[in-house]
Scaffold this motif. Structure first.
Motif, PDB file in Angstrom:
ATOM      1  N   TYR A   1      19.162   6.060   3.461  1.00 26.32           N
ATOM      2  CA  TYR A   1      18.423   6.582   2.302  1.00 26.32           C
ATOM      3  C   TYR A   1      17.431   7.692   2.645  1.00 26.32           C
ATOM      4  O   TYR A   1      16.833   8.278   1.732  1.00 26.32           O
ATOM      5  N   ALA A   2      17.234   8.019   3.912  1.00 30.72           N
ATOM      6  CA  ALA A   2      16.201   8.987   4.301  1.00 30.72           C
ATOM      7  C   ALA A   2      16.342  10.314   3.567  1.00 30.72           C
ATOM      8  O   ALA A   2      15.358  10.865   3.037  1.00 30.72           O
ATOM      9  N   SER A   3      17.549  10.830   3.488  1.00 28.21           N
ATOM     10  CA  SER A   3      17.751  12.123   2.824  1.00 28.21           C
ATOM     11  C   SER A   3      17.514  12.014   1.316  1.00 28.21           C
ATOM     12  O   SER A   3      17.054  12.959   0.670  1.00 28.21           O
ATOM     13  N   VAL A   4      17.808  10.845   0.761  1.00 31.22           N
ATOM     14  CA  VAL A   4      17.567  10.619  -0.679  1.00 31.22           C
ATOM     15  C   VAL A   4      16.063  10.599  -0.953  1.00 31.22           C
ATOM     16  O   VAL A   4      15.587  11.184  -1.926  1.00 31.22           O
ATOM     17  N   PHE A   5      15.309   9.920  -0.077  1.00 29.55           N
ATOM     18  CA  PHE A   5      13.844   9.897  -0.225  1.00 29.55           C
ATOM     19  C   PHE A   5      13.291  11.321  -0.222  1.00 29.55           C
ATOM     20  O   PHE A   5      12.446  11.680  -1.053  1.00 29.55           O
ATOM     21  N   ASP A   6      13.758  12.134   0.716  1.00 24.01           N
ATOM     22  CA  ASP A   6      13.280  13.522   0.812  1.00 24.01           C
ATOM     23  C   ASP A   6      13.606  14.307  -0.459  1.00 24.01           C
ATOM     24  O   ASP A   6      12.776  15.066  -0.978  1.00 24.01           O
ATOM     25  N   LYS A   7      14.819  14.104  -0.974  1.00 27.43           N
ATOM     26  CA  LYS A   7      15.255  14.853  -2.151  1.00 27.43           C
ATOM     27  C   LYS A   7      14.459  14.456  -3.393  1.00 27.43           C
ATOM     28  O   LYS A   7      13.966  15.326  -4.131  1.00 27.43           O
ATOM     29  N   VAL A   8      14.309  13.152  -3.639  1.00 24.04           N
ATOM     30  CA  VAL A   8      13.620  12.679  -4.843  1.00 24.04           C
ATOM     31  C   VAL A   8      12.135  13.024  -4.794  1.00 24.04           C
ATOM     32  O   VAL A   8      11.539  13.411  -5.806  1.00 24.04           O
ATOM     33  N   ASN A   9      11.532  12.889  -3.612  1.00 24.38           N
ATOM     34  CA  ASN A   9      10.096  13.134  -3.479  1.00 24.38           C
ATOM     35  C   ASN A   9       9.764  14.602  -3.193  1.00 24.38           C
ATOM     36  O   ASN A   9       8.596  14.984  -3.189  1.00 24.38           O
ATOM     37  N   GLU A  10      10.812  15.387  -2.891  1.00 27.91           N
ATOM     38  CA  GLU A  10      10.664  16.803  -2.575  1.00 27.91           C
ATOM     39  C   GLU A  10       9.741  17.019  -1.383  1.00 27.91           C
ATOM     40  O   GLU A  10       9.045  18.021  -1.280  1.00 27.91           O
ATOM     41  N   LYS A  11       9.716  16.053  -0.483  1.00 23.73           N
ATOM     42  CA  LYS A  11       8.948  16.131   0.761  1.00 23.73           C
ATOM     43  C   LYS A  11       9.350  14.949   1.636  1.00 23.73           C
ATOM     44  O   LYS A  11       9.951  13.994   1.154  1.00 23.73           O
ATOM     45  N   GLU A  12       9.006  15.002   2.906  1.00 23.65           N
ATOM     46  CA  GLU A  12       9.295  13.857   3.769  1.00 23.65           C
ATOM     47  C   GLU A  12       8.268  12.749   3.532  1.00 23.65           C
ATOM     48  O   GLU A  12       7.134  13.003   3.113  1.00 23.65           O
ATOM     49  N   THR A  13       8.683  11.530   3.790  1.00 24.71           N
ATOM     50  CA  THR A  13       7.827  10.370   3.548  1.00 24.71           C
ATOM     51  C   THR A  13       7.789   9.481   4.794  1.00 24.71           C
ATOM     52  O   THR A  13       8.519   9.715   5.763  1.00 24.71           O
ATOM     53  N   LEU A  14       6.959   8.453   4.728  1.00 24.75           N
ATOM     54  CA  LEU A  14       6.856   7.499   5.837  1.00 24.75           C
ATOM     55  C   LEU A  14       8.212   6.938   6.212  1.00 24.75           C
ATOM     56  O   LEU A  14       8.497   6.719   7.395  1.00 24.75           O
ATOM     57  N   TYR A  15       9.062   6.726   5.203  1.00 26.09           N
ATOM     58  CA  TYR A  15      10.344   6.077   5.479  1.00 26.09           C
ATOM     59  C   TYR A  15      11.515   7.050   5.575  1.00 26.09           C
ATOM     60  O   TYR A  15      12.668   6.650   5.470  1.00 26.09           O
ATOM     61  N   SER A  16      11.206   8.328   5.771  1.00 26.80           N
ATOM     62  CA  SER A  16      12.262   9.267   6.130  1.00 26.80           C
ATOM     63  C   SER A  16      12.012   9.881   7.504  1.00 26.80           C
ATOM     64  O   SER A  16      12.957  10.167   8.245  1.00 26.80           O
ATOM     65  N   ILE A  17      10.754  10.036   7.882  1.00 31.66           N
ATOM     66  CA  ILE A  17      10.418  10.611   9.188  1.00 31.66           C
ATOM     67  C   ILE A  17      10.886   9.681  10.301  1.00 31.66           C
ATOM     68  O   ILE A  17      10.512   8.515  10.360  1.00 31.66           O
ATOM     69  N   GLY A  18      11.731  10.209  11.168  1.00 33.84           N
ATOM     70  CA  GLY A  18      12.245   9.417  12.277  1.00 33.84           C
ATOM     71  C   GLY A  18      13.533   8.693  11.970  1.00 33.84           C
ATOM     72  O   GLY A  18      14.131   8.062  12.845  1.00 33.84           O
ATOM     73  N   PHE A  19      14.000   8.792  10.726  1.00 33.43           N
ATOM     74  CA  PHE A  19      15.239   8.106  10.345  1.00 33.43           C
ATOM     75  C   PHE A  19      16.367   9.095  10.028  1.00 33.43           C
ATOM     76  O   PHE A  19      17.487   8.691   9.769  1.00 33.43           O
ATOM     77  N   ARG A  20      16.059  10.391  10.035  1.00 38.92           N
ATOM     78  CA  ARG A  20      17.066  11.396   9.726  1.00 38.92           C
ATOM     79  C   ARG A  20      17.783  11.840  10.990  1.00 38.92           C
ATOM     80  O   ARG A  20      17.229  11.818  12.081  1.00 38.92           O
ATOM     81  N   GLU A  21      19.009  12.284  10.824  1.00 40.08           N
ATOM     82  CA  GLU A  21      19.796  12.737  11.974  1.00 40.08           C
ATOM     83  C   GLU A  21      19.145  13.926  12.654  1.00 40.08           C
ATOM     84  O   GLU A  21      19.237  14.105  13.872  1.00 40.08           O
ATOM     85  N   SER A  22      18.455  14.760  11.874  1.00 38.62           N
ATOM     86  CA  SER A  22      17.867  15.993  12.413  1.00 38.62           C
ATOM     87  C   SER A  22      16.555  15.743  13.171  1.00 38.62           C
ATOM     88  O   SER A  22      16.059  16.650  13.851  1.00 38.62           O
ATOM     89  N   ASP A  23      15.972  14.552  13.050  1.00 39.52           N
ATOM     90  CA  ASP A  23      14.685  14.278  13.700  1.00 39.52           C
ATOM     91  C   ASP A  23      14.848  14.197  15.214  1.00 39.52           C
ATOM     92  O   ASP A  23      15.742  13.510  15.718  1.00 39.52           O
TER      93      ASP A  23
END
Length: 584
Positions: free
Chosen positions: A192-214
């Protein structure tokens, strides 16, 4: 001599017959269901908590060990799930609680989310009048007014014993010190990391470190801390309920939602109140079942199904046999058809609960059932009531040393709710608006069909499938049980109760047993994959049942506590998740 030899042969033959008789008798005895060896779960003397996370279960158990009661503990467990299980536990959601006090008093509280004052019945329809799914399922318009904090404070005021600040302290420490990410959580956050970024239009606590690009990735076993949530909980502990609904937290929450295009206002928060309701009481053989009333459909549907199957000897049919599955499936089909038409918020609808849960009505509903073939859902409509005119969740069960019992189910609805994460406050917001009939006759995310009784109206509570349940046996506390699972909640709770009551399973065995599900529409029986034999499924298919097995389908994660004959407690924590029983 001949007589002597003849007598010897008769005696020998008689001994063989007697020996054979005892061998057969012994074999029969070992196969008797009552003699089967039960593999028990966690056993404790007087305190048991079973929840989706070990951290939450342990915090609740420790609250009781220091003298707190079940109601103090439930607040601690609920708030701890906000920290360690953001998938479904959140201040941004709501739920239901059913309780039984040691003196036999029972009750329930509804702190379900509500539609905002500005909500309209067609707010999720396009210009042609068709539902726009994304609007009710992701983002700011999907959010209902949260009820969790109102519920916790209402429970504390009526039934709690320890100061709220003392109850919340270990939860605050958990948020500050962090919790360990499990394999299951890691996979979900990565998904869900990329979905969190898309919906919130920014990175969040639960996307940082969970994305393939990190470049730096969080691994299973790593600690995740949530200092923002810790600060929110500190303000709530100091200022009480009004902090969330009128104070600094309320202002930050409303500002966040409106900045993202939502319609919730401070007036919505200020006007929110939890409601104490009369539980649904039903009987099944020698059991008294205490369930949640509307706007939960769980108590009514469970009572209705139990009444429909009661005349059938499920035990003689066998556990998960063709005939048992048929009876249960057909009862589920009829109850869910009634659910879609009759049930909604009781403050907005006149619901014929007594009629729906009566024995006479159950008999009428099953008159067209036959073991020979399936009853197509196209031929099953809602029942006729005289005079009537109108997935993701988490559950925990606990019993304290005083004999009080709690079944509590709380939710954000979908996984991480609307996916909107209030980073300054540290929690996700629900997408509970999708549980309304966005357009009567159209399915929601769980495939459930709704009617006018569940249409969107301002400040109305949306219909739910949550089924927190307490069961008495012969007048004494026997079981507390419930599960997440969207539309599968009711059927998962039903089958768990039957596993223990009819088939003599232990609590752990009962929650682990394979399950199946039918909800009227779509007209499909869903089976857990690789858990039912091909011959059984083929037989059902030949009788006209549409069979589905999907690896992605999880039919609930049931957590329950069973009171054993000696008074000790058995905790059943579902094998399908990270659920854990903790007891003393």
């Amino acid at each position: 001599m001949l007589l002597k030899n003849y007598t010897s042969h008769i005696l020998a033959f008689s001994k063989c017959l007697i020996l054979s008789f005892f061998i057969v008798l012994t074999a029969c005895k070992t196969e008797t269901p009552h003699e089967r060896t039960i593999e028990r779960g966690k056993i404790a003397d007087s305190i048991m908590v079973v929840s989706a996370r070990e951290e939450a279960s342990r915090i609740g158990a420790e609250i009781m060990r220091k003298g707190g009661n079940a109601f103090d503990a439930l607040i601690a467990v609920d708030m701890a799930l906000n920290v360690a299980y953001p998938f479904a536990g959140s201040l941004g959601g709501g739920g239901f609680m059913v309780y039984r006090k040691a003196n036999g008093e029972v009750g329930s509280i509804d702190y379900r989310e509500k539609a905002p004052i500005a909500a309209t019945h067609d707010m999720y329809l396009d210009a042609e009048g068709n539902p726009v799914d994304s609007l009710s399922r992701q983002g700011p318009l999907a959010v209902g007014v949260p009820g969790s904090i109102a519920g916790m404070f209402a429970i504390h005021e009526k039934l709690g014993s320890l100061p709220m600040a003392e109850i919340l302290q270990p939860v605050i420490e958990l948020a500050e010190n962090g919790y360990q990410i499990t394999d299951n959580q890691l996979a979900r956050f990565q998904y869900y990391a990329s979905v969190f970024d898309k919906v919130n239009e920014k990175e969040t606590l639960y996307s940082i470190g969970f994305r393939e690009s990190d470049s730096t990735k969080i691994k299973s076993g790593d600690l995740v801390k949530n200092p923002q949530l810790a600060e929110t909980l500190k303000r709530i502990a100091a200022n009480g309920k009004q902090e969330f609904y009128e104070g600094e937290t309320a202002q930050k929450l409303v500002e966040f939602i409106q900045n993202h295009g939502g319609i919730i206002t401070l007036d919505d928060l200020k006007s929110y109140e939890a409601v104490w309701r009369k539980p649904i009481i039903s009987n099944y053989k020698n059991l008294r079942v205490i369930g949640m009333p509307p706007p939960s459909s769980g108590g009514v549907c469970l009572a209705e199904i139990l009444k429909m199957i009661e005349p059938y000897d499920l035990k003689s049919f066998g556990h998960n046999s063709v005939k048992s599955i048929q009876v249960i499936t057909e009862a589920e089909r009829r109850a869910y058809a009634d659910r879609s038409f009759f049930l909604g918020d009781p403050d907005f609808n006149d619901i014929p609960i007594d009629s729906l849960t009566s024995k006479d009505y159950a008999v009428k509903r099953m008159t067209n059932f036959s073991f020979d073939k399936a009853t197509p859902s196209s031929e099953v409509k809602h029942g006729v009531i005289s005079g009537y005119e109108s997935m993701e969740t988490t559950h925990f069960s606990l019993i304290d040393q005083y004999g009080n019992a709690v079944a509590l189910t709380t939710t954000l609805n979908g996984a991480y709710g609307s996916k909107l994460y209030v980073d300054e406050l540290g929690f996700f917001l629900n997408n509970e608006m999708d549980d309304f009939s966005v357009k009567p006759g159209e399915p929601n995310m769980f495939g459930l069909i709704g009617a006018e009784a569940n249409k969107i109206e301002p400040q109305k509570r949306m219909l739910s499938s949550m089924t927190p349940t307490i069961v008495e046996k012969e007048g004494k506390l026997w079981m507390t049980v419930g599960t997440p699972g969207g539309s599968t909640i009711i059927t998962s709770v039903l089958q768990t109760i039957l596993n223990v009551a009819v088939f003599d399973y232990g609590m752990q065995e009962a929650v682990d047993a394979p399950r199946f599900h039918h909800q009227w529409l779509p007209d499909v029986v869903t089976f857990e994959p690789d858990a039912f034999g091909k011959e059984l499924l083929d037989t059902l298919s030949n009788k006209g049942y549409e069979i589905r097995q999907e690896n992605s389908v999880i039919l609930g994660k049931v957590d329950g506590v069973l009171v054993l004959p000696d008074g000790s407690l058995e905790g059943g924590a579902d094998r399908r998740g990270d659920d854990t029983a903790v007891g003393f």
